[in-house]
Design an enzyme around this catalytic site. Structure first.
Site, PDB file in Angstrom:
ATOM      1  N   PHE A   1       0.820  -1.213   0.000  1.00 12.88           N
ATOM      2  CA  PHE A   1       0.000   0.000   0.000  1.00 12.88           C
ATOM      3  C   PHE A   1       0.861   1.274   0.000  1.00 12.88           C
ATOM      4  CE2 PHE A   1      -2.457   2.762   3.191  1.00 12.88           C
ATOM      5  CZ  PHE A   1      -3.128   3.457   2.207  1.00 12.88           C
ATOM      6  N   ILE A   2       1.653   1.463   1.033  1.00 15.56           N
ATOM      7  CA  ILE A   2       2.435   2.705   1.135  1.00 15.56           C
ATOM      8  C   ILE A   2       3.644   2.652   0.194  1.00 15.56           C
ATOM      9  CG2 ILE A   2       3.720   4.234   2.685  1.00 15.56           C
ATOM     10  CD1 ILE A   2       2.056   3.033   5.012  1.00 15.56           C
TER      11      ILE A   2
ATOM     12  N   ALA B   1       7.048  -5.354   5.172  1.00  9.71           N
ATOM     13  CA  ALA B   1       6.733  -5.837   6.520  1.00  9.71           C
ATOM     14  C   ALA B   1       5.432  -6.613   6.466  1.00  9.71           C
ATOM     15  CB  ALA B   1       6.575  -4.654   7.491  1.00  9.71           C
TER      16      ALA B   1
ATOM     17  N   THR C   1       6.160   2.635  12.550  1.00  8.63           N
ATOM     18  CA  THR C   1       4.791   2.989  12.905  1.00  8.63           C
ATOM     19  C   THR C   1       4.741   3.695  14.263  1.00  8.63           C
ATOM     20  OG1 THR C   1       2.693   2.005  13.603  1.00  8.63           O
ATOM     21  CG2 THR C   1       4.609   0.610  13.773  1.00  8.63           C
ATOM     22  N   ASP C   2       3.694   4.471  14.485  1.00  9.82           N
ATOM     23  CA  ASP C   2       3.499   5.089  15.809  1.00  9.82           C
ATOM     24  C   ASP C   2       3.085   4.047  16.855  1.00  9.82           C
ATOM     25  OD1 ASP C   2       0.909   4.607  14.892  1.00  9.82           O
ATOM     26  OD2 ASP C   2       0.154   6.623  15.322  1.00  9.82           O
ATOM     27  N   GLU C   3       2.726   2.837  16.393  1.00  9.48           N
ATOM     28  CA  GLU C   3       2.256   1.824  17.343  1.00  9.48           C
ATOM     29  C   GLU C   3       3.371   1.352  18.276  1.00  9.48           C
ATOM     30  OE1 GLU C   3      -0.427  -1.099  15.698  1.00  9.48           O
ATOM     31  OE2 GLU C   3      -0.906   0.211  14.021  1.00  9.48           O
TER      32      GLU C   3
ATOM     33  N   TYR D   1       2.543  -7.297  16.300  1.00  9.90           N
ATOM     34  CA  TYR D   1       2.962  -6.431  15.181  1.00  9.90           C
ATOM     35  C   TYR D   1       3.825  -5.276  15.682  1.00  9.90           C
ATOM     36  CZ  TYR D   1       2.665  -2.501  11.916  1.00  9.90           C
ATOM     37  OH  TYR D   1       2.974  -1.425  11.127  1.00  9.90           O
ATOM     38  N   SER D   2       3.306  -4.514  16.643  1.00  9.84           N
ATOM     39  CA  SER D   2       4.048  -3.311  17.052  1.00  9.84           C
ATOM     40  C   SER D   2       5.344  -3.685  17.772  1.00  9.84           C
ATOM     41  CB  SER D   2       3.180  -2.380  17.899  1.00  9.84           C
ATOM     42  OG  SER D   2       2.601  -3.044  18.992  1.00  9.84           O
ATOM     43  N   ALA D   3       5.337  -4.831  18.486  1.00  7.06           N
ATOM     44  CA  ALA D   3       6.579  -5.268  19.142  1.00  7.06           C
ATOM     45  C   ALA D   3       7.632  -5.624  18.097  1.00  7.06           C
ATOM     46  CB  ALA D   3       6.299  -6.460  20.054  1.00  7.06           C
TER      47      ALA D   3
ATOM     48  N   LYS E   1       7.859  -4.356  15.078  1.00  6.73           N
ATOM     49  CA  LYS E   1       8.335  -3.102  14.469  1.00  6.73           C
ATOM     50  C   LYS E   1       9.279  -2.373  15.431  1.00  6.73           C
ATOM     51  CE  LYS E   1       7.326  -1.457  11.046  1.00  6.73           C
ATOM     52  NZ  LYS E   1       7.862  -1.592   9.662  1.00  6.73           N
TER      53      LYS E   1
ATOM     54  N   ASN F   1      -2.386   5.201   7.905  1.00  4.48           N
ATOM     55  CA  ASN F   1      -2.573   5.701   6.539  1.00  4.48           C
ATOM     56  C   ASN F   1      -3.902   5.216   5.974  1.00  4.48           C
ATOM     57  OD1 ASN F   1       0.558   6.068   4.830  1.00  4.48           O
ATOM     58  ND2 ASN F   1       0.243   6.147   7.020  1.00  4.48           N
TER      59      ASN F   1
ATOM     60  N   TYR G   1     -15.109  -2.747  15.888  1.00  2.00           N
ATOM     61  CA  TYR G   1     -14.653  -3.443  17.092  1.00  2.00           C
ATOM     62  C   TYR G   1     -15.084  -2.674  18.344  1.00  2.00           C
ATOM     63  CZ  TYR G   1     -11.363  -6.141  14.119  1.00  2.00           C
ATOM     64  OH  TYR G   1     -10.783  -6.957  13.172  1.00  2.00           O
TER      65      TYR G   1
ATOM     66  N   ARG H   1      -7.703   6.920  16.092  1.00  2.00           N
ATOM     67  CA  ARG H   1      -6.519   6.852  15.242  1.00  2.00           C
ATOM     68  C   ARG H   1      -6.287   8.245  14.647  1.00  2.00           C
ATOM     69  NH1 ARG H   1      -6.276   3.200  18.057  1.00  2.00           N
ATOM     70  NH2 ARG H   1      -6.274   0.969  17.590  1.00  2.00           N
TER      71      ARG H   1
HETATM   72  N1  LIG Z   1      -0.502   1.095   6.791  1.00  2.00           N
HETATM   73  C1  LIG Z   1      -0.283   1.966   7.775  1.00  2.00           C
HETATM   74  O1  LIG Z   1      -1.202   2.648   8.212  1.00  2.00           O
HETATM   75  C2  LIG Z   1       1.104   2.144   8.341  1.00  2.00           C
HETATM   76  C3  LIG Z   1       1.322   3.161   9.256  1.00  2.00           C
HETATM   77  C4  LIG Z   1       2.620   3.367   9.743  1.00  2.00           C
HETATM   78  C5  LIG Z   1       3.654   2.572   9.305  1.00  2.00           C
HETATM   79  N2  LIG Z   1       3.411   1.561   8.416  1.00  2.00           N
HETATM   80  C6  LIG Z   1       4.573   0.762   7.972  1.00  2.00           C
HETATM   81  O2  LIG Z   1       4.744   1.056   6.588  1.00  2.00           O
HETATM   82  C7  LIG Z   1       5.222  -0.086   5.908  1.00  2.00           C
HETATM   83  C8  LIG Z   1       4.324  -0.402   4.740  1.00  2.00           C
HETATM   84  O3  LIG Z   1       3.001  -0.638   5.210  1.00  2.00           O
HETATM   85  P1  LIG Z   1       1.832  -1.034   4.212  1.00  2.00           P
HETATM   86  O4  LIG Z   1       0.561  -0.709   4.887  1.00  2.00           O
HETATM   87  O5  LIG Z   1       2.128  -0.487   2.876  1.00  2.00           O
HETATM   88  O6  LIG Z   1       2.014  -2.629   4.195  1.00  2.00           O
HETATM   89  P2  LIG Z   1       1.421  -3.678   3.158  1.00  2.00           P
HETATM   90  O7  LIG Z   1       1.076  -4.885   3.987  1.00  2.00           O
HETATM   91  O8  LIG Z   1       0.391  -3.077   2.282  1.00  2.00           O
HETATM   92  O9  LIG Z   1       2.670  -4.035   2.213  1.00  2.00           O
HETATM   93  C9  LIG Z   1       3.776  -4.727   2.667  1.00  2.00           C
HETATM   94  C10 LIG Z   1       4.595  -5.173   1.476  1.00  2.00           C
HETATM   95  O10 LIG Z   1       5.759  -5.849   1.974  1.00  2.00           O
HETATM   96  C11 LIG Z   1       5.941  -7.043   1.234  1.00  2.00           C
HETATM   97  N3  LIG Z   1       6.591  -8.035   2.102  1.00  2.00           N
HETATM   98  C12 LIG Z   1       6.068  -8.615   3.205  1.00  2.00           C
HETATM   99  N4  LIG Z   1       6.931  -9.520   3.697  1.00  2.00           N
HETATM  100  C13 LIG Z   1       8.027  -9.487   2.896  1.00  2.00           C
HETATM  101  C14 LIG Z   1       9.266 -10.173   2.901  1.00  2.00           C
HETATM  102  N5  LIG Z   1       9.553 -11.109   3.820  1.00  2.00           N
HETATM  103  N6  LIG Z   1      10.177  -9.879   1.939  1.00  2.00           N
HETATM  104  C15 LIG Z   1       9.897  -8.948   0.999  1.00  2.00           C
HETATM  105  N7  LIG Z   1       8.736  -8.280   0.925  1.00  2.00           N
HETATM  106  C16 LIG Z   1       7.804  -8.547   1.872  1.00  2.00           C
HETATM  107  C17 LIG Z   1       4.548  -7.473   0.835  1.00  2.00           C
HETATM  108  O11 LIG Z   1       4.572  -8.350  -0.290  1.00  2.00           O
HETATM  109  C18 LIG Z   1       3.862  -6.147   0.564  1.00  2.00           C
HETATM  110  O12 LIG Z   1       4.011  -5.761  -0.784  1.00  2.00           O
HETATM  111  C19 LIG Z   1       5.315  -1.214   6.929  1.00  2.00           C
HETATM  112  O13 LIG Z   1       6.644  -1.298   7.367  1.00  2.00           O
HETATM  113  C20 LIG Z   1       4.402  -0.745   8.047  1.00  2.00           C
HETATM  114  O14 LIG Z   1       4.828  -1.250   9.299  1.00  2.00           O
HETATM  115  C21 LIG Z   1       2.175   1.332   7.927  1.00  2.00           C
END
Ligand SMILES: NC(=O)c1ccc[n+]([C@@H]2O[C@H](COP(=O)([O-])OP(=O)(O)OC[C@H]3O[C@@H](n4cnc5c(N)ncnc54)[C@H](O)[C@@H]3O)[C@@H](O)[C@H]2O)c1
Length: 347
Positions: free
Chosen positions: A11-12, A81, A130-132, A156-158, A160, A186, A213, A220
């Protein structure tokens, strides 16, 4: 700049890939393509000459070494992640393997690469977190600053938080030039349909119960994903080495409030099922559900001049409109494992 992005099919990460390419950077997208990935997220830029894709798993150190040797990036932005809290409750092992061991592998691969190149000054590894990691806040507590002690409460947060500690340690111990950022929740286009906002939109669209929930009182601090991508590229290029930056939208809202706002947008943009808020259904809470997250983004604003470009109302409108117009994107994802099921109830 030639930027290697891990997790660029998520996603991000995909928002970063799209933005970086449009800004004229070269991008190597390294992703294992787990259930959460979707190559369609980057389809609109995949034909640009500056784009390359490497299918590789963070758990495979040799694959990381090979990708760095083959593509020779100037910088790495690490987003890959396991990211879904409910899945971390049901199956924490993948979170430990990818988020902790995978980050360790990336740090070691990056360190070896950087040292082999003669420790170039311009090289940088940006770890996206993450802020978590800060735990949760009471209703009247001050917002998270970068100085806040870590107190994660979910697998998850642990995981990270552990990764963040490793990244800092690799900077302090080996001098690896790193920068970190911790972001709030996000939302926006291309958000996988197991996360709260797409779940609400798609349930409302299908006339199905909208699961909230507990009593929906969890707060958030929402950030539009395109604003986050812009902030990340700014931190990567202008953030101070060794420093972390809290990125937030200054848009706190309770989950029930988000559900009601989306229902109101659906009433306007897809009136056939109105009133959609009749579908809101309270379901048993997530175990250890963090009550409130709120980011103090002063450092981003004061040091880097960044602020979000859209309000929560504008961002939600853009998001709902995007989902209504992109059935072809989300429909195939509904059959992926676990999507549409209640996860994370094991207490
Ligand atoms: N989504 C949020 O609201 C949010 C907020 C703060 C921080 N984050 C952090 O931002 C980052 C991206 O989040 P997101 O929501 O886009 O996640 P997401 O789950 O949409 O995407 C994660 C991507 O990582 C890839 N991936 C997972 N395991 C892998 C591995 N072992 N090797 C290689 N690639 C792998 C997946 O295929 C996927 O494309 C993460 O690190 C997350 O902790 C997310």
């Amino acid at each position: 700049m030639k930027l290697l992005v891990t997790g660029g099919a998520g996603f991000i990460g995909s928002a970063v890939v799209r933005r970086a390419l449009r800004a004229g950077h070269e991008v190597v997208n390294l992703d294992a393509l787990t259930y959460a990935a979707n190559p369609a997220n980057v389809a609109e830029v995949a034909d640009l000459p500056g784009y390359a894709f490497v299918r590789a798993d963070l758990r495979d150190r040799a694959a990381l070494d090979a990708a760095l040797a083959a593509h020779r990036p100037d910088a790495i932005m690490h987003l890959a992640a396991e990211s879904h809290v409910d899945r971390s409750i049901d199956g924490p092992a993948d979170f430990i393997a990818t988020n902790i061991t995978g980050t360790f592998n990336l740090l070691e691969a990056a360190r070896a690469w950087w040292e082999a190149q003669g420790r170039p000054d311009g090289f940088r590894l940006h770890h996206v977190s993450t802020d978590e990691v800060f735990g949760h806040l009471g209703p009247d507590d001050p917002r998270f600053t970068e100085a806040m002690p870590y107190a994660p409460r979910s697998p998850y947060s642990a995981s990270k938080a552990a990764a963040d500690h490793l990244v800092r340690a690799w900077h302090e111990t080996y001098g690896l030039p790193v920068v970190l950022s911790n972001c709030s929740n996000n939302y926006g286009p291309f958000h996988f349909p197991e996360k709260l906002i797409p779940v609400i939109i798609l349930a409302a669209l299908h006339g199905q119960p909208i699961p909230i929930y507990g009593r929906g009182q969890n707060v958030r601090d929402w950030l539009f994903v395109e604003d986050h991508a812009e902030a990340l590229l700014l931190v990567l290029q202008r953030g101070r080495t060794g420093r972390s930056y809290n990125i937030g939208g200054e848009a706190e809202a309770a989950n029930i409030d988000i559900a009601r706002r989306i229902c109101a947008l659906m009433d306007e943009l897809h009136p056939s099922g109105a009133p959609h808020d009749r579908l809101i259904t309270f379901v048993p809470d997530r175990p250890g559900h963090d009550l409130r997250y709120a980011i103090d983004p002063s450092r981003m604003r004061d040091e880097l001049g960044w602020r979000p470009s859209v309000t929560l109302d504008q961002g939600l409108r853009r998001t709902v409109t995007w989902y209504l117009e992109h059935r072809d994107w989300w429909q195939p994802l509904l059959s992926r494992p676990g999507v549409g099921q209640r996860l994370g109830v094991a207490g």
